[in-house]
Design an enzyme around this catalytic site. Sequence first.
Site: not given
Ligand code: FAD
Ligand code: NAP
Length: 342
Positions: A166, A241, A337
């Site tokens: 991340r 998250s 995050e």
């Molecule tokens: P924004 O929220 O608009 O911006 C995020 C940051 O990036 C800000 O600092 C902004 O200034 C910067 N930014 C945006 N666009 C640009 C650009 N073009 N150039 C430079 N800087 C920029 N994230 C994960 O990694 N994995 C997941 O599984 C995941 N699941 C999610 C589930 C839900 C329900 C939600 C609400 C969020 C989740 N996220 C997840 C977080 C989020 O969706 C990601 O981080 C996504 O990439 C953010 O994109 P955005 O366009 O909405 O960015």
């Molecule tokens: P989950 O399945 O309940 O698992 C909890 C955490 O354990 C996850 O975040 C994942 O880490 C880790 N994990 C689970 N299984 C794993 C494996 N086999 N090997 C290594 N790590 C493992 O998680 P969840 O909340 O439902 O999310 C599912 C996936 O979507 C995850 O990958 C999570 O990162 C992603 N997610 C991200 C966001 C966001 O905003 N960043 C939001 C929703 C979901 P990792 O996060 O490193 O994968």
Amino acid sequence: MKSLIHIFYMNKSLQAFNTFGIEASAGQLIEINSVAALQAVLPDIKTPFYVLGGGSNILLLNDIKGTVLKMSIPGIKIERTFKHAVYLSAGAGVNWHKLVLFAVENNLGGLENLSLIPGTVGASPMQNIGAYGVEIKDVFHRLEAVEIATGKLKIFRRKELAFGYRNSIFKNKLKGKYIITKVWFKLSKPPHRLRLAYGAIKTVLKNAGINQPTIRDISDAVIKIRSEKLPDPREIGNAGSFFKNPVVDAGLFAALHRQYPEIPHYPQADGTVKLPAGWLIEQCGWKGKRIGDTGTHVRQALVLVNYGTASGAEIHALAVKIRESVRQKFKITLEMEVNIWH
Ligand code: FAD
Ligand code: NAP
């Protein structure tokens, strides 16, 4: 210059532009549809200024007096096709999930585990988005960005971006210096290498009687899991998250494991151990807890929510309380995050 700028608003509410649904305004909001428009507008932006994609990873603490640039550069293109790989490009404003569906429909492999992540292509490299065992660094080829200070275009290759969990160079050394305008991905042609390590994917495929999954089956499975487990921001405000999963050294993990033998843990290649932040938060009694219109989600304590009228400051205050309880109980300081816009 004006013809290059798609939409220009003054004192615009940002409530519909952030998935937390926080009410805050921007002094100026400018929607950018091309690199030329971005370069034209940069000399005139008012500070403080922010770059906005889909607003799914930000928390607004206050009104923004300066400029918000909403990145809406469109376009998905298959750039080059080789025997085993295809290079695909997308504009910064393309919806991430639309790009994933485009790849799946064209039988291009690598993005399917990243289905249904909200937000835009331009934001995807910022925190090296990841889910279900895949990160964009696995399929990233290069990106194009505009330097804010000079307006010059620069190409960044994978090795220059210091991708981590991340994390990328844009969250550290180059924070606030570049605006991403286009990203290229290297995707596979069949036969694809499928990523099935995450238990939930295997379970869904097994229950559906699928023994030889396609990338579409994986995408569908991920969509199903996510839709059932994660709150839809259109129904409950959230930014996914709120904290990163902490990665701790072997010594601290051994001590925690002795005290909490049931602690879920994921050993990393370098000997460190990843712990699910959601579990740590749940153990501190926060899962499903509500304070006013803020709280943690009932199915995933790692997701902080806005039940309606919470302010950014209230959500931030809750996050600080949660971080403090985890620190006291487990001696681990969670890192936020979500990007906090002060
Ligand atoms: P924004 O929220 O608009 O911006 C995020 C940051 O990036 C800000 O600092 C902004 O200034 C910067 N930014 C945006 N666009 C640009 C650009 N073009 N150039 C430079 N800087 C920029 N994230 C994960 O990694 N994995 C997941 O599984 C995941 N699941 C999610 C589930 C839900 C329900 C939600 C609400 C969020 C989740 N996220 C997840 C977080 C989020 O969706 C990601 O981080 C996504 O990439 C953010 O994109 P955005 O366009 O909405 O960015
Ligand atoms: P989950 O399945 O309940 O698992 C909890 C955490 O354990 C996850 O975040 C994942 O880490 C880790 N994990 C689970 N299984 C794993 C494996 N086999 N090997 C290594 N790590 C493992 O998680 P969840 O909340 O439902 O999310 C599912 C996936 O979507 C995850 O990958 C999570 O990162 C992603 N997610 C991200 C966001 C966001 O905003 N960043 C939001 C929703 C979901 P990792 O996060 O490193 O994968």
